[in-house]
Design a protein around this motif. Structure first.
Motif, PDB file in Angstrom:
ATOM      1  N   LEU A  27      72.401   3.340  65.296  1.00 30.39           N
ATOM      2  CA  LEU A  27      73.609   3.153  66.102  1.00 30.39           C
ATOM      3  C   LEU A  27      74.417   1.947  65.635  1.00 30.39           C
ATOM      4  O   LEU A  27      75.616   1.865  65.905  1.00 30.39           O
ATOM      5  CB  LEU A  27      73.227   2.996  67.582  1.00 30.39           C
ATOM      6  CG  LEU A  27      72.592   4.223  68.241  1.00 30.39           C
ATOM      7  CD1 LEU A  27      72.158   3.892  69.664  1.00 30.39           C
ATOM      8  CD2 LEU A  27      73.554   5.399  68.241  1.00 30.39           C
ATOM      9  N   ASP A  28      73.767   1.015  64.924  1.00 33.41           N
ATOM     10  CA  ASP A  28      74.471  -0.145  64.372  1.00 33.41           C
ATOM     11  C   ASP A  28      75.107   0.154  63.020  1.00 33.41           C
ATOM     12  O   ASP A  28      76.016  -0.560  62.593  1.00 33.41           O
ATOM     13  CB  ASP A  28      73.503  -1.324  64.181  1.00 33.41           C
ATOM     14  CG  ASP A  28      73.112  -1.993  65.491  1.00 33.41           C
ATOM     15  OD1 ASP A  28      73.268  -1.366  66.549  1.00 33.41           O
ATOM     16  OD2 ASP A  28      72.639  -3.145  65.445  1.00 33.41           O
ATOM     17  N   THR A  29      74.615   1.173  62.325  1.00 36.09           N
ATOM     18  CA  THR A  29      75.010   1.361  60.932  1.00 36.09           C
ATOM     19  C   THR A  29      75.847   2.601  60.667  1.00 36.09           C
ATOM     20  O   THR A  29      76.682   2.596  59.764  1.00 36.09           O
ATOM     21  CB  THR A  29      73.758   1.406  60.032  1.00 36.09           C
ATOM     22  OG1 THR A  29      72.899   2.480  60.448  1.00 36.09           O
ATOM     23  CG2 THR A  29      72.985   0.091  60.103  1.00 36.09           C
ATOM     24  N   VAL A  30      75.615   3.664  61.414  1.00 38.84           N
ATOM     25  CA  VAL A  30      76.295   4.946  61.157  1.00 38.84           C
ATOM     26  C   VAL A  30      77.423   5.139  62.165  1.00 38.84           C
ATOM     27  O   VAL A  30      77.213   4.976  63.374  1.00 38.84           O
ATOM     28  CB  VAL A  30      75.299   6.124  61.232  1.00 38.84           C
ATOM     29  CG1 VAL A  30      76.019   7.451  60.971  1.00 38.84           C
ATOM     30  CG2 VAL A  30      74.153   5.932  60.240  1.00 38.84           C
ATOM     31  N   VAL A  31      78.603   5.485  61.669  1.00 37.64           N
ATOM     32  CA  VAL A  31      79.767   5.734  62.525  1.00 37.64           C
ATOM     33  C   VAL A  31      79.973   7.247  62.623  1.00 37.64           C
ATOM     34  O   VAL A  31      80.268   7.894  61.612  1.00 37.64           O
ATOM     35  CB  VAL A  31      81.029   5.071  61.965  1.00 37.64           C
ATOM     36  CG1 VAL A  31      82.214   5.295  62.904  1.00 37.64           C
ATOM     37  CG2 VAL A  31      80.799   3.582  61.731  1.00 37.64           C
ATOM     38  N   PRO A  32      79.812   7.835  63.809  1.00 35.80           N
ATOM     39  CA  PRO A  32      79.938   9.289  63.940  1.00 35.80           C
ATOM     40  C   PRO A  32      81.294   9.793  63.474  1.00 35.80           C
ATOM     41  O   PRO A  32      82.335   9.184  63.746  1.00 35.80           O
ATOM     42  CB  PRO A  32      79.744   9.529  65.446  1.00 35.80           C
ATOM     43  CG  PRO A  32      79.051   8.320  65.955  1.00 35.80           C
ATOM     44  CD  PRO A  32      79.488   7.182  65.093  1.00 35.80           C
ATOM     45  N   GLU A  33      81.259  10.913  62.747  1.00 36.95           N
ATOM     46  CA  GLU A  33      82.459  11.578  62.229  1.00 36.95           C
ATOM     47  C   GLU A  33      83.279  10.698  61.291  1.00 36.95           C
ATOM     48  O   GLU A  33      84.446  10.966  61.039  1.00 36.95           O
ATOM     49  CB  GLU A  33      83.346  12.075  63.392  1.00 36.95           C
ATOM     50  CG  GLU A  33      82.627  13.012  64.353  1.00 36.95           C
ATOM     51  CD  GLU A  33      82.066  14.250  63.648  1.00 36.95           C
ATOM     52  OE1 GLU A  33      82.660  14.689  62.643  1.00 36.95           O
ATOM     53  OE2 GLU A  33      81.029  14.769  64.102  1.00 36.95           O
ATOM     54  N   ARG A  34      82.641   9.646  60.784  1.00 39.79           N
ATOM     55  CA  ARG A  34      83.294   8.805  59.776  1.00 39.79           C
ATOM     56  C   ARG A  34      82.341   8.537  58.612  1.00 39.79           C
ATOM     57  O   ARG A  34      82.698   8.710  57.457  1.00 39.79           O
ATOM     58  CB  ARG A  34      83.783   7.495  60.392  1.00 39.79           C
ATOM     59  CG  ARG A  34      84.748   6.708  59.480  1.00 39.79           C
ATOM     60  CD  ARG A  34      85.407   5.575  60.239  1.00 39.79           C
ATOM     61  NE  ARG A  34      86.313   4.815  59.392  1.00 39.79           N
ATOM     62  CZ  ARG A  34      87.587   5.132  59.170  1.00 39.79           C
ATOM     63  NH1 ARG A  34      88.089   6.224  59.746  1.00 39.79           N
ATOM     64  NH2 ARG A  34      88.345   4.386  58.392  1.00 39.79           N
ATOM     65  N   THR A  35      81.134   8.094  58.948  1.00 39.40           N
ATOM     66  CA  THR A  35      80.122   7.914  57.900  1.00 39.40           C
ATOM     67  C   THR A  35      78.910   8.812  58.115  1.00 39.40           C
ATOM     68  O   THR A  35      77.954   8.726  57.348  1.00 39.40           O
ATOM     69  CB  THR A  35      79.662   6.449  57.817  1.00 39.40           C
ATOM     70  OG1 THR A  35      78.877   6.124  58.960  1.00 39.40           O
ATOM     71  CG2 THR A  35      80.844   5.501  57.712  1.00 39.40           C
TER      72      THR A  35
END
Length: 380
Positions: A318-326
């Motif tokens: 949740l700190d590293t992955v951006v939903p629908e972006r990364t």
């Protein structure tokens, strides 16, 4: 002298900045491989090259040149039979072993905590900063998982021994002057079990070592230890069902059973050298993470390589992955949920921009860690 306000009351000590050359001790639980925790110690040695290291078990053949150059002092655990391989079995002795280490001559003590490290005894005039990768998860929220997987004798002994270890773990957390957590998830775990506040400082990831590729293959990539809490079985079952190519990289106790249940579309590799791993990251269709990680360096490395991530939407991801972006998340560790997330990734890929992944990954570069940990220590 300066005062630091803690929840359990003020602790007084001299600031290390008052010394022209402060004596620094780094305390790490054990050195038997070079993983995320050891890379943090390596980076701390870059900030404090004069630091001495204290640890329970030390295998010089398994550490980097940077660490092997430092003065390393071990606890008595290191001299016990089979300690370099079976160090976990000596866990009940580690609190006593830590407290026998003499750190009275040090102005700054930085403990690297995931196994027992923070419980060292320091002087009133020293500053003890703990960088916490996680409170010992096998004592707390992963306790039942570890106990269920243990052999019958260990399963009988664990309730009594671990009850005492939990008491020591909580009481020794009061010895820390300043706390840093490696993710928001770990910060919450610290608040839950130790009732302490911590500042989130993400661990250093050597993002500059990874570069995107102009050629992308059709396989998904999973990298990690083949052990229960990493949930490699979830990846194997989901990709056996959906038929998409999957490359699984790693070793561990589950490897044999995973190979037996995997479909022909899944390829297993015990290990890759660094150049081969970089290539695997950069050419993968997407990276898959099935565990609830404390932080998770591998998905950051994948993003630094310009690839998106399919991640279980809890823990450090949740700190590293951006939903629908990364990348995309799945909200439950179930086969159908992962299959659905992979299909969601397939819809997302035409819109994915590798530059977004690289930009996000660069927020975890080592220089940022250096700045934040230095600021935490200096801000007294």
């Amino acid at each position: 002298m300066n005062a630091i306000s803690l929840e359990r009351g003020p602790v007084y000590h001299a600031s290390p900045s008052r010394f022209s050359e402060p004596r620094v001790a780094l305390v790490h639980y054990w050195f038997v491989s070079m993983r995320g925790g050891e890379r943090v110690v390596e980076r701390l040695l870059g900030l404090y090259p004069q630091a001495d290291i204290f640890t329970h078990v030390y295998n010089p053949d398994q550490v980097s040149a940077t660490i092997s150059k430092a003065k390393v002092t071990t606890s008595f655990i290191n001299g016990l039979p089979g300690s370099k391989r079976f160090y976990q079995y000596y866990l009940p002795l580690m609190p006593m072993a830590l407290e026998q280490l003499d750190l009275s001559g040090y102005d700054l003590v930085i403990s690297s905590e995931s196994g027992p490290a923070k419980g060292v005894i320091t002087t009133p005039d020293s500053l003890h900063v703990c960088y916490c990768h996680s409170p010992m998860r096998y004592l707390w929220d992963h306790y039942h998982q570890y106990r269920n997987a243990a052999n019958p004798l260990s399963r009988l002994a664990m309730p009594l021994i671990y009850n005492w270890l939990r008491q020591w773990d909580v009481s020794s957390s009061a010895r820390i002057d300043k706390l840093a957590a490696n993710s928001e998830f770990v910060r919450r775990r610290i608040a839950k079990v130790w009732r302490r506040d911590a500042k989130v400082i993400h661990p250093p990831v050597e993002t500059s070592l990874f570069t995107p590729s102009t050629e992308i293959d059709d396989y998904y990539l999973w990298v990690g230890a083949m052990v229960p809490y990493k949930r490699p079985d979830l990846a194997v079952d989901a990709f056996t069902a959906n038929g998409r190519p999957l490359l699984m990289v790693g070793q561990g106790s589950m490897l044999k059973q995973l190979k037996a249940r995997a479909g022909p579309n899944i390829r297993f590799v015990d290990r890759l050298d660094f150049n081969a791993l970089r290539r695997a990251y950069a050419r993968a269709r997407a990276f898959v993470i099935t565990a609830e990680e404390d932080f998770g360096i591998a998905p950051v490395e994948a993003m630094a390589s310009g690839r998106p991530v399919v991640a279980y939407g809890r823990g450090g991801a949740l700190d590293t992955v951006v939903p629908e972006r990364t990348g995309v998340f799945f909200d439950r560790q179930g086969v159908e949920c992962l299959i659905a997330a992979v299909e969601q990734m397939e819809l997302f890929l035409p819109h994915f921009d590798p530059r977004d992944a690289v930009a996000k990954a660069n927020r975890f570069a080592p220089e940022i860690f250096d700045q934040r940990i230095s600021r935490l220590i200096a801000d007294i």
